[in-house]
Scaffold this active site. Structure first.
Site, mmCIF file in Angstrom:
data_model
loop_
_atom_site.group_PDB
_atom_site.id
_atom_site.type_symbol
_atom_site.label_atom_id
_atom_site.label_comp_id
_atom_site.label_asym_id
_atom_site.label_seq_id
_atom_site.Cartn_x
_atom_site.Cartn_y
_atom_site.Cartn_z
ATOM 1 N N ILE A 30 8.021 7.208 -21.535
ATOM 2 C CA ILE A 30 9.366 7.521 -22.273
ATOM 3 C C ILE A 30 10.495 6.108 -22.126
ATOM 4 O O ILE A 30 11.274 5.699 -23.194
ATOM 5 C CB ILE A 30 10.243 8.663 -21.762
ATOM 6 C CG1 ILE A 30 11.362 9.142 -22.447
ATOM 7 C CG2 ILE A 30 11.046 8.240 -20.516
ATOM 8 C CD1 ILE A 30 11.834 10.196 -22.497
ATOM 9 N N ASN A 85 2.845 3.396 -8.252
ATOM 10 C CA ASN A 85 3.814 3.262 -7.311
ATOM 11 C C ASN A 85 3.444 4.197 -6.304
ATOM 12 O O ASN A 85 3.409 5.761 -6.737
ATOM 13 C CB ASN A 85 5.193 3.477 -8.011
ATOM 14 C CG ASN A 85 5.414 2.390 -9.008
ATOM 15 O OD1 ASN A 85 4.950 1.254 -8.969
ATOM 16 N ND2 ASN A 85 6.112 2.625 -9.957
ATOM 17 N N GLY A 91 9.331 2.366 -5.925
ATOM 18 C CA GLY A 91 9.756 2.368 -7.316
ATOM 19 C C GLY A 91 8.893 3.857 -7.959
ATOM 20 O O GLY A 91 9.250 4.015 -9.097
ATOM 21 N N GLN A 92 8.385 4.541 -7.079
ATOM 22 C CA GLN A 92 8.067 5.907 -7.464
ATOM 23 C C GLN A 92 8.946 7.014 -7.500
ATOM 24 O O GLN A 92 9.988 7.112 -6.817
ATOM 25 C CB GLN A 92 6.807 6.635 -6.337
ATOM 26 C CG GLN A 92 6.285 8.030 -7.048
ATOM 27 C CD GLN A 92 5.384 8.357 -6.417
ATOM 28 O OE1 GLN A 92 4.705 7.924 -5.146
ATOM 29 N NE2 GLN A 92 4.476 9.368 -6.567
ATOM 30 N N HIS A 98 0.192 9.629 -10.946
ATOM 31 C CA HIS A 98 0.106 9.294 -12.385
ATOM 32 C C HIS A 98 -0.268 7.684 -12.256
ATOM 33 O O HIS A 98 0.351 7.011 -11.520
ATOM 34 C CB HIS A 98 1.343 9.561 -13.093
ATOM 35 C CG HIS A 98 2.781 9.011 -12.559
ATOM 36 N ND1 HIS A 98 3.425 9.363 -11.786
ATOM 37 C CD2 HIS A 98 3.274 7.765 -12.744
ATOM 38 C CE1 HIS A 98 4.306 8.802 -11.205
ATOM 39 N NE2 HIS A 98 4.489 7.567 -11.865
ATOM 40 N N HIS A 100 0.286 4.271 -14.325
ATOM 41 C CA HIS A 100 0.824 3.443 -15.460
ATOM 42 C C HIS A 100 -0.330 2.573 -16.081
ATOM 43 O O HIS A 100 -0.900 1.759 -15.395
ATOM 44 C CB HIS A 100 1.971 2.448 -15.022
ATOM 45 C CG HIS A 100 3.080 3.265 -14.532
ATOM 46 N ND1 HIS A 100 4.221 3.460 -15.188
ATOM 47 C CD2 HIS A 100 3.215 3.814 -13.244
ATOM 48 C CE1 HIS A 100 5.215 4.215 -14.447
ATOM 49 N NE2 HIS A 100 4.566 4.339 -13.098
#
Ligand code: 5GP
Length: 113
Positions: A30, A85, A91-92, A98, A100
């Site tokens: 997003i 992450n 930064g998770q 998941h 990136h």
């Protein structure tokens, strides 16, 4: 409470889905950090991060990497950055594992690198 990615799997919230099979879903991030920025996600929310996934279902992790390659080939030149992450200080923000997939081309600043 289901994770936000489970809610995407269940079509409870919308996403721009680019791939789906029985075990994996992929959709556009997003808040993209590169020209191609996809999230490749096991449908199960059993694993919070890639360390848990690697220990619990290494075949699913391998499939996730293969799907990432396929999508980077379809949407860019086949080269990509694969980022997981692990933990809030890394930064998770979503604790449903998941990957990136960033591609096409990557610039300094993508995901903080
Ligand atoms: P993390 O920070 O956990 O590694 O990555 C979570 C990612 O999920 C972020 O890049 C964020 O932009 C993305 N994200 C969060 N909520 C949504 C959503 O509702 N839809 C989509 N498509 N991406 C989301």
């Amino acid at each position: 409470m289901s994770s936000i990615f489970t809610r995407i799997v269940e079509r409870e919230i919308p996403a721009d889905i680019v791939f789906e099979n029985d075990r994996i879903i992929a959709f556009k991030d997003i808040a993209p950090q590169a020209p191609v920025h996809l999230l490749v996600v096991p449908k199960t929310e059993q694993y919070a991060n890639v360390v848990e996934l690697a220990a619990g279902d290494p075949a699913l992790l391998a499939e996730l990497v293969a799907v990432s390659q396929k999508l980077a080939t379809e949407q860019a030149n086949g080269e990509f950055r694969l980022v997981f992450n692990n933990g809030p200080s890394a930064g998770q923000t979503v604790f449903h594992v998941h990957a990136h997939v960033l591609s096409g081309p990557i610039t300094e600043g993508s995901l903080g690198f």
